[in-house]
Design an enzyme around this catalytic site. Structure first.
Site, PDB file in Angstrom:
ATOM      1  N   THR A  63      -6.140   7.356  -6.033  1.00  0.00           N
ATOM      2  CA  THR A  63      -5.924   7.633  -4.590  1.00  0.00           C
ATOM      3  C   THR A  63      -5.046   8.706  -4.336  1.00  0.00           C
ATOM      4  O   THR A  63      -5.408   9.722  -3.433  1.00  0.00           O
ATOM      5  CB  THR A  63      -5.462   6.247  -3.681  1.00  0.00           C
ATOM      6  OG1 THR A  63      -6.431   5.265  -4.116  1.00  0.00           O
ATOM      7  CG2 THR A  63      -5.244   6.529  -2.316  1.00  0.00           C
ATOM      8  N   GLU A  72       0.701  -1.170  -0.106  1.00  0.00           N
ATOM      9  CA  GLU A  72      -0.087   0.053  -0.020  1.00  0.00           C
ATOM     10  C   GLU A  72       0.930   1.308   0.303  1.00  0.00           C
ATOM     11  O   GLU A  72       0.397   2.255  -0.792  1.00  0.00           O
ATOM     12  CB  GLU A  72      -0.866   0.137   1.127  1.00  0.00           C
ATOM     13  CG  GLU A  72      -1.984  -0.895   1.264  1.00  0.00           C
ATOM     14  CD  GLU A  72      -3.168  -0.520   0.105  1.00  0.00           C
ATOM     15  OE1 GLU A  72      -4.148  -0.213   0.318  1.00  0.00           O
ATOM     16  OE2 GLU A  72      -2.873  -0.815  -1.069  1.00  0.00           O
TER      17      GLU A  72
END
Length: 371
Positions: free
Chosen positions: A239, A185
């Site tokens: 994102t 991530e």
């Protein structure tokens, strides 16, 4: 409390902790936490585990992060959507390394394991286990679209981490696997666990701390119904771009408000109060107001959901998927229709709707072949 010791970006091998159950996973009480102390010296496994399967196939569910006021510290897993990863012991692959053999899904995904979410998490898990004498090949089947706000990168990472762990006998626990996913991530969208933790653990998860990493499972009552209405428009919201829109500073009044709403949301989850959960979910005054204008039609979609009977509605993760909550599946379908109409009318975006339950299991083994 399970404790592991490693750095935030380069996980190191650690001692075996609580094993993962391949079918039901662990039953965790509301008060239990999982801690990884990032400042302590590294630990290593005394012996390298041997593979117990020639191949395994794992699944990891989609996730809804933030849940309104819980930016970067609250998330939950959603049933019926996710990614699959198959790991195979491969003598053609150099020992201690992993090769991505195939990807079913978006063509732009890299097969370089150092630039692929599943590959990064798999490598990290191999390092934690101290794998040096076996090479692995990985196949990824994407069930989630990229940039959807449903934890696509986390699902790939979670499935890969669990698959590697399973093939070597489930030596690692939740905390270790979440850290393996966090390394992935961090390279894709930032060092935040509100997708990867519920993808691995299932249910609702609160990230109490990042340094050290401390995770709390929030048990939604088994006898209560909870449905997520997920409406995804044909629009990509990366994102990193959505995070760049967030304010660098916030006022004290908004801080107090969001803290109170996050507390109310946690209480509602534990009590099985879907109406209270929805009310808190809809009440973010910090993140959603900055992101909603970047998603065409989002403000109208939220209004349409509430008017149609949803208990609450917000942006799922970084978006563009909108998520509403309700306690009746049929009512959820009606709400989804109204949300789709609002995306088309006010955002000029085609959208699809689905109604899903809470995934209480998290990432798991779905098939395997013994050595």
């Amino acid at each position: 409390m399970a404790i592991c010791c490693q750095t935030p970006f380069k996980p190191t091998p650690i001692s075996p902790s609580t094993a993962l159950n391949t079918h039901t996973r662990l039953t965790i009480s509301e008060s239990q936490t999982f801690t990884c102390n990032l400042s302590q010296p590294s630990l290593t496994l005394t012996t390298e585990p041997e593979p117990i399967f020639t191949f395994v196939k794992s699944f990891a569910p989609a996730t809804v992060a933030n849940l309104g006021p819980g930016f970067d510290f609250l998330g939950c897993a959603v049933d019926g959507l996710g990614d699959y990863v198959t790991i195979t012991v491969d003598p053609k692959v150099r020992p201690g390394q992993i090769c991505i053999s195939e990807i079913h899904g978006p063509k732009k995904l890299s097969k370089d394991p150092l630039w692929n979410c599943a590959g990064i998490a798999a490598i990290s898990t191999m390092k934690m286990l101290g794998i040096r004498s076996v090479g692995l090949s990985l196949s990824l089947h994407k069930g989630l679209p990229l940039g959807s706000g449903l934890g696509s990168s986390a699902a790939s990472a979670a499935a890969a981490a669990v698959a590697v762990n399973e093939i070597f006998g489930k030596k690692l626990g939740f905390d270790d696997l979440v850290n393996a996913g966090l390394e992935s991530e961090a390279k894709v969208s930032g060092f935040h666990a509100d997708n990867i933790a519920p993808a691995i653990m299932g249910g609702f998860v609160l990230i109490r701390s990042y340094e050290p990493l401390e995770l709390m499972r929030l048990q939604f009552p088994n006898d209560k119904e909870l449905f997520f209405v997920l409406v995804s428009p044909e629009f990509e919201a990366p994102t990193k771009k959505m995070r760049a829109a967030l304010p660098a500073e916030i006022g004290m009044s908004h801080h107090v408000w969001n803290c109170s709403q996050a507390g109310a949301l946690v209480a509602s989850v534990l009590q099985g109060d879907v109406e209270g959960l929805g009310k808190a979910l809809s009440s973010d005054k910090i993140v959603e107001p900055k992101r909603a204008p970047l998603i065409p039609g989002m403000e109208s979609v939220k209004k349409a959901a509430i008017e149609a009977g949803a208990f609450g509605c917000t942006i799922s993760g970084a978006g563009p998927t909108a998520v509403a909550v309700i306690d009746c599946e049929e009512k959820g379908k009606e709400i989804g229709i109204k949300m789709v109409e609002a995306f088309l009318k006010d955002g000029n975006l085609k959208a699809s709707a689905m109604v899903r339950r809470l995934d209480r299991v998290g990432a798991r083994l779905v098939s395997s072949m013994p050595i």
